[in-house]
Enzyme design. Sequence first.
Site, short mmCIF file in Angstrom:
data_model
loop_
_atom_site.label_atom_id
_atom_site.label_comp_id
_atom_site.label_asym_id
_atom_site.label_seq_id
_atom_site.Cartn_x
_atom_site.Cartn_y
_atom_site.Cartn_z
N HIS A 10 3.07 -7.47 -6.55
CA HIS A 10 2.56 -6.42 -5.66
C HIS A 10 1.18 -5.98 -6.10
O HIS A 10 0.82 -6.07 -7.27
CB HIS A 10 3.46 -5.18 -5.71
CG HIS A 10 4.80 -5.37 -5.09
ND1 HIS A 10 5.19 -4.70 -3.96
CD2 HIS A 10 5.86 -6.14 -5.45
CE1 HIS A 10 6.43 -5.05 -3.64
NE2 HIS A 10 6.85 -5.92 -4.53
N GLU A 67 3.34 -5.13 -10.66
CA GLU A 67 2.42 -4.41 -9.77
C GLU A 67 1.11 -4.15 -10.48
O GLU A 67 1.08 -3.76 -11.65
CB GLU A 67 3.05 -3.08 -9.35
CG GLU A 67 2.20 -2.24 -8.44
CD GLU A 67 2.94 -1.84 -7.18
OE1 GLU A 67 2.26 -1.40 -6.24
OE2 GLU A 67 4.17 -1.99 -7.13
#
EC number: 3.5.1.114
Length: 294
Positions: free
Chosen positions: A83, A145
């Site tokens: 992400h 992320e």
Amino acid sequence: MRTATGAEAGGDVSVRAVLANPRATRLGRRYLDTDLNRCFTHAALNGPLSDAPPYEMTRARELDALLGPKGSPRAVDLVCDLHNSTSNMGLCVIAFSDCDWICLHVFRYLQRQMPDIPVRYIHLDVPDEESFSLDSVGKHGFALEIGPQPHGVVRSDIYTAMKDGLQHTLDWVRLFNSGAVFEGGPVDLFTAVGHVDYPREADTQNIMAAIHPKLQDQDFCLLRPEEPMFQTFSGQTLRYKGSEPLYPFFINECAYYEKGVALYLARKRSVTLPTLRVHKKGHPANFVSVQEEE
């Protein structure tokens, strides 16, 4: 063993790379109809569908069939869901567990291999909710992320850091499958304890303040009671009214405006990892890399 593309992966790990939301990616959007990263509960995956279901609901079932089914013995061993964030997060391992030793040992390995970038572990503590993201489909899983990176924008430094993080994760899996011993010890993690919405107008629900300049980009910096949190559009400072110092993260994340989240708050904790070694030597893990915008 071969990867999904047919290239050799060191002979000890099977890798499959999947683009989670190809239609949204082609349009440079986070999603088309609904947030794919909230579509992986058992109810969403197995409940009845409408006559014209959102694209992401049907795509979630395709991914569950490919990588799962969720909760079944056939599910892949490890899902790493990639992400990006618009927040100043550095590189984060995000998981629903604070005692999944596979994920935590990967995290500590990343910290040691990447000393020039902040690497942190976020524990999403949702005791009354089922894990809802794609990484929950695997027997083990986490989101990797990174930020700050705006959606639809390519930054070489962010790309390189994510690429290095994924490569080190693969290296860890290979070491694990080879029988390497990972010594135990303490690691720090951040356990989410709540979130704060933007101040909003009562009648329209439009936001009436932005993140205060002193808080903007200060992810994982301790926020103390009465320190600035928001600044209204007329210039008034609104202060943090919590009863204890906490660590903010996902500060001013673009994707969370619609969810009523200006930032999350976490407690910093220490967890002691046990020594880890594969029990079934020679039995490779099926490692899955999935790319999706956060």
